[in-house]
Design a protein around this motif. Sequence first.
Motif, PDB file in Angstrom:
ATOM      1  N   VAL A  95       0.842  -1.206   0.000  1.00 49.41           N
ATOM      2  CA  VAL A  95       0.000   0.000   0.000  1.00 49.41           C
ATOM      3  C   VAL A  95       0.875   1.252   0.000  1.00 49.41           C
ATOM      4  N   LEU A  96       1.926   1.254   0.830  1.00 42.99           N
ATOM      5  CA  LEU A  96       2.828   2.415   0.854  1.00 42.99           C
ATOM      6  C   LEU A  96       3.488   2.628  -0.507  1.00 42.99           C
ATOM      7  N   ALA A  97       3.868   1.542  -1.177  1.00 39.89           N
ATOM      8  CA  ALA A  97       4.468   1.669  -2.513  1.00 39.89           C
ATOM      9  C   ALA A  97       3.454   2.256  -3.500  1.00 39.89           C
ATOM     10  N   GLU A  98       2.190   1.851  -3.390  1.00 37.84           N
ATOM     11  CA  GLU A  98       1.151   2.408  -4.258  1.00 37.84           C
ATOM     12  C   GLU A  98       0.946   3.900  -3.985  1.00 37.84           C
ATOM     13  N   VAL A  99       0.958   4.271  -2.715  1.00 38.55           N
ATOM     14  CA  VAL A  99       0.797   5.681  -2.347  1.00 38.55           C
ATOM     15  C   VAL A  99       1.959   6.501  -2.909  1.00 38.55           C
TER      16      VAL A  99
END
Length: 186
Positions: free
Chosen positions: A85-89
Amino acid sequence: VYAKKQAGDDPTAQAKAADLANQISFYEERIKRNPRSALELTSLAQLYVEKARVSGDIQFFDQAEAAALQSLKSLPFANPGAKHVLAEVMQSRHAFADSVRIARDVLAEKPGHVGARMLIVTSSLATGELAQKYSKLEVQRFQEEIDEMNKKFGGIKNLNGKPGAVFVVDLPNEINAIREARMLKI
């Protein structure tokens, strides 16, 4: 803005938006009861990312980041979902180098993670790194791989509601899927 207008005109998009809102409410309530549940925080973070994409409202990326960070605080290891999720953000903010770095961490924890591989390739394409490091033929193969992954796994993103059943082939490897299915009463 386009996504908001389209969602207002399309009954399927309206149903998806309503379903997302219901799922978000469900996880927010569960987190109120158990604020340290890493799995539920990660699930909520993933829903916030989807809400940001569907609605076009980037504030949901901030909420996704906060939930993913809280999940990692509760479970700092063996938590590739929160890192993803952090990588997507990071990718949504055009912080492509950070997105690639975090996605590589996900792959180190869970080799073969399709979403992480897609993030690495798309972020590298966006920065031009892929074209600099690889020949045109290799870049084309990466693009074909992305297209194939979207064909195989893209339907998961577009589910309107919970599935009716979950089939598990490898029980030890998919224990989290079983836990989540039980939690969602599937």
